[in-house]
Design a protein around this motif. Structure first.
Motif, PDB file in Angstrom:
ATOM      1  N   SER A   1       0.846  -1.195   0.000  1.00 50.50           N
ATOM      2  CA  SER A   1       0.000   0.000   0.000  1.00 50.50           C
ATOM      3  C   SER A   1       0.880   1.242   0.000  1.00 50.50           C
ATOM      4  O   SER A   1       2.002   1.233   0.520  1.00 50.50           O
ATOM      5  N   ILE A   2       0.366   2.304  -0.588  1.00 52.29           N
ATOM      6  CA  ILE A   2       1.093   3.586  -0.630  1.00 52.29           C
ATOM      7  C   ILE A   2       1.261   4.106   0.789  1.00 52.29           C
ATOM      8  O   ILE A   2       0.324   4.101   1.594  1.00 52.29           O
ATOM      9  N   GLY A   3       2.466   4.557   1.099  1.00 46.86           N
ATOM     10  CA  GLY A   3       2.741   5.120   2.418  1.00 46.86           C
ATOM     11  C   GLY A   3       3.236   4.112   3.431  1.00 46.86           C
ATOM     12  O   GLY A   3       3.621   4.483   4.548  1.00 46.86           O
ATOM     13  N   LYS A   4       3.257   2.826   3.047  1.00 47.75           N
ATOM     14  CA  LYS A   4       3.737   1.786   3.961  1.00 47.75           C
ATOM     15  C   LYS A   4       5.197   1.474   3.669  1.00 47.75           C
ATOM     16  O   LYS A   4       5.617   1.446   2.515  1.00 47.75           O
ATOM     17  N   LYS A   5       5.966   1.228   4.714  1.00 51.13           N
ATOM     18  CA  LYS A   5       7.378   0.929   4.540  1.00 51.13           C
ATOM     19  C   LYS A   5       7.583  -0.410   3.832  1.00 51.13           C
ATOM     20  O   LYS A   5       6.845  -1.364   4.076  1.00 51.13           O
ATOM     21  N   ILE A   6       8.581  -0.430   2.949  1.00 50.03           N
ATOM     22  CA  ILE A   6       8.957  -1.673   2.294  1.00 50.03           C
ATOM     23  C   ILE A   6       9.618  -2.582   3.328  1.00 50.03           C
ATOM     24  O   ILE A   6      10.521  -2.167   4.056  1.00 50.03           O
ATOM     25  N   LYS A   7       9.162  -3.827   3.405  1.00 48.23           N
ATOM     26  CA  LYS A   7       9.728  -4.766   4.377  1.00 48.23           C
ATOM     27  C   LYS A   7      11.034  -5.338   3.847  1.00 48.23           C
ATOM     28  O   LYS A   7      11.060  -6.037   2.824  1.00 48.23           O
ATOM     29  N   LEU A   8      12.111  -5.053   4.538  1.00 46.71           N
ATOM     30  CA  LEU A   8      13.437  -5.527   4.121  1.00 46.71           C
ATOM     31  C   LEU A   8      13.743  -6.852   4.810  1.00 46.71           C
ATOM     32  O   LEU A   8      14.540  -6.928   5.750  1.00 46.71           O
ATOM     33  N   ASP A   9      13.105  -7.904   4.322  1.00 47.56           N
ATOM     34  CA  ASP A   9      13.325  -9.207   4.928  1.00 47.56           C
ATOM     35  C   ASP A   9      14.418  -9.974   4.194  1.00 47.56           C
ATOM     36  O   ASP A   9      14.999  -9.484   3.212  1.00 47.56           O
ATOM     37  N   ALA A  10      14.702 -11.177   4.671  1.00 43.09           N
ATOM     38  CA  ALA A  10      15.799 -11.977   4.111  1.00 43.09           C
ATOM     39  C   ALA A  10      15.591 -12.272   2.632  1.00 43.09           C
ATOM     40  O   ALA A  10      16.546 -12.239   1.840  1.00 43.09           O
ATOM     41  N   LYS A  11      14.356 -12.535   2.228  1.00 46.75           N
ATOM     42  CA  LYS A  11      14.084 -12.849   0.821  1.00 46.75           C
ATOM     43  C   LYS A  11      14.367 -11.645  -0.070  1.00 46.75           C
ATOM     44  O   LYS A  11      14.971 -11.780  -1.145  1.00 46.75           O
ATOM     45  N   LEU A  12      13.916 -10.462   0.347  1.00 51.41           N
ATOM     46  CA  LEU A  12      14.155  -9.272  -0.470  1.00 51.41           C
ATOM     47  C   LEU A  12      15.650  -9.003  -0.619  1.00 51.41           C
ATOM     48  O   LEU A  12      16.130  -8.672  -1.710  1.00 51.41           O
ATOM     49  N   ILE A  13      16.387  -9.152   0.462  1.00 51.03           N
ATOM     50  CA  ILE A  13      17.833  -8.912   0.406  1.00 51.03           C
ATOM     51  C   ILE A  13      18.505  -9.909  -0.538  1.00 51.03           C
ATOM     52  O   ILE A  13      19.355  -9.549  -1.363  1.00 51.03           O
ATOM     53  N   GLN A  14      18.109 -11.179  -0.447  1.00 53.15           N
ATOM     54  CA  GLN A  14      18.694 -12.198  -1.332  1.00 53.15           C
ATOM     55  C   GLN A  14      18.311 -11.946  -2.781  1.00 53.15           C
ATOM     56  O   GLN A  14      19.136 -12.068  -3.691  1.00 53.15           O
ATOM     57  N   ASP A  15      17.060 -11.572  -3.007  1.00 49.62           N
ATOM     58  CA  ASP A  15      16.612 -11.276  -4.367  1.00 49.62           C
ATOM     59  C   ASP A  15      17.356 -10.072  -4.943  1.00 49.62           C
ATOM     60  O   ASP A  15      17.702 -10.048  -6.129  1.00 49.62           O
ATOM     61  N   ALA A  16      17.581  -9.080  -4.094  1.00 55.74           N
ATOM     62  CA  ALA A  16      18.325  -7.889  -4.532  1.00 55.74           C
ATOM     63  C   ALA A  16      19.748  -8.280  -4.913  1.00 55.74           C
ATOM     64  O   ALA A  16      20.260  -7.859  -5.966  1.00 55.74           O
ATOM     65  N   ARG A  17      20.376  -9.071  -4.066  1.00 58.47           N
ATOM     66  CA  ARG A  17      21.753  -9.523  -4.335  1.00 58.47           C
ATOM     67  C   ARG A  17      21.809 -10.288  -5.655  1.00 58.47           C
ATOM     68  O   ARG A  17      22.704 -10.069  -6.472  1.00 58.47           O
ATOM     69  N   THR A  18      20.836 -11.162  -5.892  1.00 59.01           N
ATOM     70  CA  THR A  18      20.818 -11.987  -7.102  1.00 59.01           C
ATOM     71  C   THR A  18      20.620 -11.135  -8.347  1.00 59.01           C
ATOM     72  O   THR A  18      21.346 -11.279  -9.345  1.00 59.01           O
ATOM     73  N   ALA A  19      19.638 -10.241  -8.313  1.00 56.73           N
ATOM     74  CA  ALA A  19      19.311  -9.428  -9.489  1.00 56.73           C
ATOM     75  C   ALA A  19      20.425  -8.444  -9.836  1.00 56.73           C
ATOM     76  O   ALA A  19      20.782  -8.267 -11.012  1.00 56.73           O
TER      77      ALA A  19
END
Length: 246
Positions: free
Chosen positions: A203-221
């Motif tokens: 939702s607009i205005g909500k913080k992006i959750k920086l969980d383990a999956k997002l960090i790993q996906d970021a590293r991979t991409a």
């Protein structure tokens, strides 16, 4: 072969990975009660009121310890996203500089990013390579100042006459944009981000959750992005051989 710039990028990324892993080890240790004993006067056994006055003020409870551990990991995850973006821009700045020194067509290098220097700036540069570096840095800064990461990557792709896949670029983009949200909007998703990346936005205005999956996906991409750029830079001899290593 690979560029020395990519080697530096992945070395820095590995250090970021270690930070996240260390935070995870600390969190596990805290949850298992390995850093505190029941009769200690502070939240953790090794807290020294002189060195750690803020921790010394914390309530002595499992919840308080868990919150401290979670905040540490969240802070390091945020730092990961910010730092890997900075490392990516550092990689591309080094590549633009190396390509310019290797004889990249000045028209391709500069394109619409015209730049001028005063005579004393040129004379004080200290040699032709330094002058080339000044020009390359100026062009790269103009690209950054456009504040559009997708255009930055696409224009570098064009300037260097590469054929990096648009899919590879698009896969990395959300994580660069999350970095912008962290820096400029306290990590909260705005309408522009939600419209562009609905899979990342609840939702607009909500913080992006920086969980383990997002960090790993970021590293991979982002790693895939650097690898594809680097493979083509090497195969097309965009930089000199002294900028390569096995």
């Amino acid at each position: 072969m690979k560029t020395k710039s990519s080697v530096r990028f992945f070395a820095r990324a590995a250090h970021l990975d270690v930070d996240i892993e260390l935070a995870d080890v600390i969190m596990i240790s805290i949850k298992q009660g390995m850093l505190n004993t029941e009769d200690h006067e502070y939240i953790f056994d090794k807290v020294d009121i002189e060195k750690h006055p803020r921790l010394a003020e914390r309530k002595i409870s499992h919840t308080s310890r868990r919150h401290a551990a979670e905040h540490l990991k969240a802070t390091l995850c945020e730092a990961f996203i910010k730092n890997i973006y900075e490392d990516t821009t550092q990689y591309f700045q080094e590549i633009i500089d190396a390509a310019a020194k290797n004889g990249l067509d000045p028209q391709r290098l500069i394109g619409e990013h015209q730049t001028n220097f005063k005579a004393n700036e040129v004379l004080q540069a200290g040699g032709w390579d330094k002058v080339v570096s000044m020009v390359a840095e100026s062009v790269f800064r103009k690209l950054l100042n456009e504040r559009d990461t997708k255009k930055l990557l696409e224009k570098i792709n064009i300037k260097l006459k590469l054929d990096v896949s648009s899919t590879t670029i698009d896969n990395a983009l959300p994580y660069f944009e999350i970095r912008h949200l962290l820096v400029h909007n306290d990590g909260k998703a705005d309408k522009k981000f939600c419209d562009a990346f609905p899979d990342f936005c609840t939702s607009i205005g909500k913080k992006i959750k920086l969980d383990a999956k997002l960090i790993q996906d970021a590293r991979t991409a982002i790693s895939a992005l650097i690898e594809e750029f680097d493979q083509q830079i090497v195969s097309k001899s965009i930089v000199a051989s002294n900028q390569l290593q096995p």
